[in-house]
Write a protein that holds these residues in place. Structure first.
Motif, short mmCIF file in Angstrom:
data_model
loop_
_atom_site.label_atom_id
_atom_site.label_comp_id
_atom_site.label_asym_id
_atom_site.label_seq_id
_atom_site.Cartn_x
_atom_site.Cartn_y
_atom_site.Cartn_z
N THR A 36 0.82 -1.21 0.00
CA THR A 36 0.00 0.00 0.00
C THR A 36 0.86 1.26 0.00
N PHE A 37 1.91 1.28 0.81
CA PHE A 37 2.79 2.45 0.86
C PHE A 37 3.56 2.61 -0.44
N MET B 251 -2.01 11.43 -1.44
CA MET B 251 -1.46 10.38 -0.58
C MET B 251 -2.57 9.71 0.23
N LYS B 252 -3.46 10.51 0.80
CA LYS B 252 -4.56 9.96 1.58
C LYS B 252 -5.45 9.06 0.72
N GLY B 253 -5.77 9.53 -0.48
CA GLY B 253 -6.64 8.76 -1.36
C GLY B 253 -6.00 7.46 -1.81
N TYR C 112 -4.69 1.74 11.11
CA TYR C 112 -4.48 2.35 9.80
C TYR C 112 -5.00 3.78 9.76
N PHE C 113 -6.11 4.02 10.43
CA PHE C 113 -6.64 5.38 10.53
C PHE C 113 -5.62 6.30 11.19
N ILE C 114 -5.00 5.83 12.27
CA ILE C 114 -3.99 6.62 12.97
C ILE C 114 -2.79 6.87 12.07
N VAL C 115 -2.38 5.84 11.31
CA VAL C 115 -1.25 5.97 10.40
C VAL C 115 -1.51 7.04 9.34
N SER D 161 -0.59 12.42 7.06
CA SER D 161 -1.15 13.68 6.55
C SER D 161 -0.61 14.88 7.33
N VAL D 162 -0.53 14.74 8.66
CA VAL D 162 -0.02 15.83 9.49
C VAL D 162 1.46 16.08 9.19
N LEU D 163 2.23 14.99 9.06
CA LEU D 163 3.66 15.12 8.75
C LEU D 163 3.87 15.79 7.40
#
Length: 288
Positions: free
Chosen positions: A68-69, A216-218, A265-268, A273-275
């Protein structure tokens, strides 16, 4: 004033109730069940953080994260590079400019599953038939059936469809730049690259930040394209986290276990996104 407040409440209360019912409550329910051994049916018992600890020892989960990454990083870079090039081209004074913009945006409004099924046919039948006719060995092979190449097909489809939205955002940024700046730069002897790096990119930097974060989020939540193209195969070589959570959570009797996976995964995704926002803002990208 009172009438305004009443109208505000009349509009907001149903919206809040719907949001809580179909978003917040299921999320809280998933969090609750992540501390149990519920299979999605029958009885259950509390197991504490056992599900979370087991995730870090699960090779299949680890492989899904790696895929995924890899997919998200490569796709994000390609989408932003291509969409910026297209936006720069569409922003020039050319014939049929508005028509071309509509054509480039068309893929975004199509269903992801429909697009992926069409490309599935292209990869499995259309391209191999052309390859056989022309004697091109590479085209004669269905890359979706090769565990080393299937991810490339998924990236092609995902990027092709995602470029449209990013291009639209870049175009929105480009129209805010006045021609006077470019004319002044030309008088000073600035070339194309100098204008881009000194004028264009700094002024559309906020749009670049938005596109990078949203892309990235999508892509981290990729699901439709994989379901329609490979189903996570061959084997589990193209299995994403979203597909793993869905498949084993609903069909594999691992509802509680995959709920814990979904929470992690939500936390990741939030952390990434914040980073991204912090790093881009620190480097001056995103500051208007």
């Amino acid at each position: 004033m009172r009438n305004t407040k009443k109208m505000y409440l009349i509009i907001m209360i149903p919206a809040v109730l719907l949001f809580f019912t179909f978003h917040t409550y299921p999320a809280l329910q998933g969090l609750f069940y992540s501390f149990t051994n519920w299979k999605g049916y029958g009885e259950w018992d509390f197991v504490g953080v056992k599900n979370y600890l087991n995730l870090f020892e699960d090779k299949r989960v680890f492989d899904a994260y790696i895929f995924t990454f890899k997919f998200a990083i490569i796709s994000t870079i390609l989408v932003n590079f291509l969409s910026l090039l297209i936006a720069l081209g569409l922003n020039t004074k050319i014939k049929f400019q508005k028509t071309l913009r509509a054509i480039y945006f068309l893929p975004y409004i199509l269903s992801g599953l429909i697009v992926a099924f069409i490309f599935n046919f292209i990869f499995a039948h259309f391209l191999p038939d052309i390859g056989d006719s022309l004697g091109i060995e590479f085209l004669s092979k269905n890359i979706l059936g090769d565990k080393n190449l299937a991810w490339i097909g998924i990236i092609i489809v995902a990027v092709w469809q995602a470029v449209a939205f990013n291009t639209l955002l870049y175009l929105a940024g480009l129209v805010t730049i006045t021609e006077d700046l470019y004319e002044a730069a030309s008088i000073d002897g600035a070339g194309v690259w100098t204008k881009f790096w000194q004028i264009t990119f700094p002024l559309i930097a906020p749009f670049f930040t938005i596109n990078m974060v949203l892309s990235m989020k999508g892509f981290l939540m990729v699901f439709d394209q994989i379901v329609a193209l490979t189903g996570g195969g061959p084997g589990t070589s193209t299995e994403s986290i979203s597909l793993l959570i869905y498949r084993d959570g609903f069909d594999g009797g691992q509802f509680a276990y995959q709920s814990a996976n979904a929470i992690i995964y939500f936390i990741v995704i939030v952390i990434i996104s914040v980073l991204q926002m912090r790093v881009l803002e620190k480097k001056g990208v995103g500051n208007s």
